[in-house]
Design an enzyme around this catalytic site. Structure first.
Site, PDB file in Angstrom:
ATOM      1  NE  ARG A   1      -2.162   0.625   4.060  1.00  0.00           N
ATOM      2  CZ  ARG A   1      -2.187   1.571   5.021  1.00  0.00           C
ATOM      3  NH1 ARG A   1      -1.100   1.823   5.729  1.00  0.00           N
ATOM      4  NH2 ARG A   1      -3.297   2.232   5.264  1.00  0.00           N
TER       5      ARG A   1
ATOM      6  NE  ARG B   1      -0.275  12.186   9.845  1.00  0.00           N
ATOM      7  CZ  ARG B   1      -0.839  11.195   9.179  1.00  0.00           C
ATOM      8  NH1 ARG B   1      -0.282  10.009   9.161  1.00  0.00           N
ATOM      9  NH2 ARG B   1      -1.947  11.382   8.511  1.00  0.00           N
ATOM     10  CB  SER B   2       8.478  14.625  10.956  1.00  0.00           C
ATOM     11  OG  SER B   2       9.738  14.450  10.355  1.00  0.00           O
TER      12      SER B   2
ATOM     13  NE  ARG C   1      -4.531   7.761  12.065  1.00  0.00           N
ATOM     14  CZ  ARG C   1      -4.390   6.426  12.063  1.00  0.00           C
ATOM     15  NH1 ARG C   1      -3.295   5.872  11.553  1.00  0.00           N
ATOM     16  NH2 ARG C   1      -5.327   5.650  12.547  1.00  0.00           N
ATOM     17  N   PRO C   2      -6.513  11.190   7.100  1.00  0.00           N
ATOM     18  CG  PRO C   2      -6.182  13.053   5.719  1.00  0.00           C
ATOM     19  CD  PRO C   2      -5.716  12.433   7.004  1.00  0.00           C
ATOM     20  CD  GLU C   3      -3.003   8.253   7.060  1.00  0.00           C
ATOM     21  OE1 GLU C   3      -2.246   8.110   8.038  1.00  0.00           O
ATOM     22  OE2 GLU C   3      -3.515   9.353   6.746  1.00  0.00           O
TER      23      GLU C   3
ATOM     24  N   GLY D   1       6.534   6.229  13.612  1.00  0.00           N
ATOM     25  CA  GLY D   1       6.783   4.993  12.878  1.00  0.00           C
ATOM     26  C   GLY D   1       6.195   3.781  13.575  1.00  0.00           C
TER      27      GLY D   1
ATOM     28  CG  ASP E   1       1.920   3.946  12.247  1.00  0.00           C
ATOM     29  OD1 ASP E   1       2.987   3.324  12.137  1.00  0.00           O
ATOM     30  OD2 ASP E   1       1.341   4.473  11.279  1.00  0.00           O
TER      31      ASP E   1
ATOM     32  CD  GLU F   1       3.576  -3.975   6.918  1.00  0.00           C
ATOM     33  OE1 GLU F   1       3.988  -2.800   6.867  1.00  0.00           O
ATOM     34  OE2 GLU F   1       2.398  -4.269   7.107  1.00  0.00           O
TER      35      GLU F   1
ATOM     36  CD  GLU G   1      -4.742   2.362  12.013  1.00  0.00           C
ATOM     37  OE1 GLU G   1      -5.605   3.068  12.540  1.00  0.00           O
ATOM     38  OE2 GLU G   1      -3.785   2.828  11.364  1.00  0.00           O
TER      39      GLU G   1
END
Length: 550
Positions: free
Chosen positions: A166, A188-189, A253-255, A286, A288, A481, A496
């Site tokens: 994704r 966001r960084s 969060r849009p995503e 990172g 999340d 991942e 998620e």
């Protein structure tokens, strides 16, 4: 402008009228906020909310918004699913249409390091992994430059490697490194590793001219963390300045829009903006999401209890410590003694701060500091050893203490990888998942030590991780991942979204370990299970035997 009236209504519906709303992550009323985003995401037309906000537009945003506004009014602001699908088919393109394949110019079919790998099966596997860089290489089509408003992807003239699955964007400098190369990620960084990337590049190319051209860009990133993510900690009569993850921007969060809205529905109305800001801070880390950010709540398994910005993370401050050391070295290399001294002083201050606030002598590790309770979070996370990896310590015996910490935490009993935590919350950055970057933190942290014992444990941990990745690849013909290490090693889960294939950092860590230990690693069966003290004793015995005359 279409959608403004709707937004006021939405704020009231979501319970935000009772508190000051934070600004949206970007101005786009398609990709970052507004009625269109809300209706599409809450209709759950796609398995993953990120899918929609990564879809390019087929025409201008104004035309899309005007058409949507007419459609929405015709259906009393509740567009039926079928009509919504027709609208999307007309005005949006499929994900990934703005990208085309790219093979790195310096890519070689048979890189030299492959010949260093003794095990024939591992050598063949490494060759297949090396081929994946061509699959993950991308460059942007010209229309992203000519019509940037029609894309969530931020334009870059340079080609890049995507992680896979994704994640079809790059990670690029924008005064800081955004959470991803999309407009909705801009506030966001990411963990600050750009300076380390420059160091790796210089070590391979010795390209001082490139450093000279970009040194101010590196300084910009560190300035971002100083200005926007600093926090003071008072201990006794002393005050220390450290850094944290913190994103004071509102809305879901849009995503992950629908998930954030539904999670907010479980909270009192006045707490929802805070929740969304803390979720963004967790994404910035990172991790999340993880029990690291849920600690301190009566029910620490609830994601709604997230409080990322209330914790001072070990890894973030170790990254910055390392960056400050590298910046001092860079400026000295360029002949700028004043800037070199500035960053040398900053690193010395951070070393003292890490020792005073985060280090725990009894445990032999560093721990995240809770700003609310004034206590350290002493749960196990591989990030607790990031200063060892970053070289940010002054105690020469710290590697042996870290080794004892791993033993006391029973981490060396896990045969398939180092767990992300020992807490099973259902979040992806917790047990039973293991992630490649965290293996690297512990393995390279121990491998840098002058202690033969620490070096040998580093090798064994590398061997465990290589076998897990190799075994799963042999079964699935894919790299993932994350991995579930609880049952022989399988693709990971939780969180998620479904586990993603690809995968950039997994491939990179495997190839790095094969390069480093290729003459010793094997693809064979796992070693017999050993208790930690037995493993360490066995490793020590092997080392002593190696010293005997032959």
């Amino acid at each position: 402008m279409p959608g403004r009236t709707w937004e006021l209504c939405l704020l009231l519906l979501l319970g935000l009228g009772s508190q000051e709303a934070l600004p949206p992550p970007c101005e786009s009323q398609i990709y970052c906020h507004g009625e269109l985003l809300h209706q599409v995401q809450m209709a759950k037309l796609y398995q993953d909310d990120k899918h929609f906000v990564d879809m390019p537009l087929s025409t201008t945003p104004d035309r899309v918004l005007q058409s949507f506004d007419e459609l929405s009014k015709a259906h009393n602001h509740s567009i039926p699913t079928q009509h919504l699908q027709v609208f999307l088919a007309k005005y949006f393109q499929d994900v990934g249409q703005e990208l085309q394949a790219w093979t790195p110019e310096d890519w070689k079919d048979s890189p030299q390091f492959l010949q260093k790998i003794s095990d024939a099966k591992l050598r063949a596997w490494a060759g297949q992994l090396h081929q994946l860089w061509k699959k993950l290489g991308k460059k942007m089509k010209p229309e992203v430059l000519s019509h940037p408003e029609q894309f969530s992807l931020i334009y870059s003239a340079h080609p890049f490697i995507v992680p896979g699955g994704r994640f079809l964007e790059f990670y690029y400098c924008y005064g800081h490194i955004p959470n991803g190369g999309r407009v909705y990620y801009l506030q966001r960084s990411q963990p600050p590793l750009l300076t380390l990337m420059m160091d790796r590049y210089l070590s391979h190319t010795n390209d001082t001219a490139f450093l000279q051209e970009n040194i101010e860009t590196l300084a910009l990133e560190l300035d971002f963390w100083t200005k926007n993510r600093s926090v003071s900690v008072s201990l006794g009569e002393n005050t220390y300045v450290l850094n944290r993850y913190y994103v004071p921007y509102g809305g879901p969060r849009p995503e992950s829009y629908s998930k954030d809205v539904e999670l907010a529905d479980t909270l009192p109305e006045g707490d929802r903006e805070t929740l969304w800001a803390e979720l963004k801070a967790g994404a910035e880390s990172g991790w999340d999401f993880s029990s690291r950010w849920l600690t301190g709540d009566p029910n620490p398994n609830l994601l709604s209890s997230i409080r990322t910005s209330k914790l001072v993370p070990v890894d973030l401050n170790a990254f910055l410590c390392q960056a400050e050391e590298l910046m001092s070295s860079f400026y000295a290399r360029l002949g700028n003694d004043a800037q070199a001294e500035k960053y040398r002083t900053l690193r010395e201050q951070r070393l003292a701060t890490l020792s005073a606030v985060l280090w725990d002598e009894e445990s032999g590790a560093w721990f995240d500091y809770d700003l609310d309770t004034g206590k350290k979070n002493k749960e196990f996370y591989p990030s607790n050893l990031t200063p060892l990896w970053a070289g940010c310590f002054s105690d020469s015996g710290v590697a042996d203490k870290a080794l004892k910490y791993l033993e006391d935490s029973h981490i060396l009993t896990y045969q398939h990888g180092i767990p992300t935590s020992l807490q099973k919350t259902g979040q992806q950055w917790d047990f039973p998942n293991a992630w490649a970057p965290l293996q690297d933190v512990v393995i390279r942290g121990l491998a840098k030590s002058p202690s033969p014992q620490a070096q040998e444990v580093a090798f064994q941990l590398a061997q465990n991780w290589i076998r897990t990745n190799f075994d799963v690849y042999s079964q699935k013909s894919a790299m993932y991942e994350k991995y579930d290490i609880s049952n022989g090693g399988q693709p990971g889960g939780g969180g998620e979204y479904e586990v993603q294939e690809g995968f950039g950092w997994t491939n990179g860590v495997v190839l790095m370990l094969l390069d480093r230990y290729g003459d010793r690693l094997t693809s064979g069966a796992q070693l017999a299970f050993l208790e930690p003290h037995c493993l360490l004793a066995a490793l020590l015995l092997n080392f002593l035997l190696s010293l005997l005359p032959r």
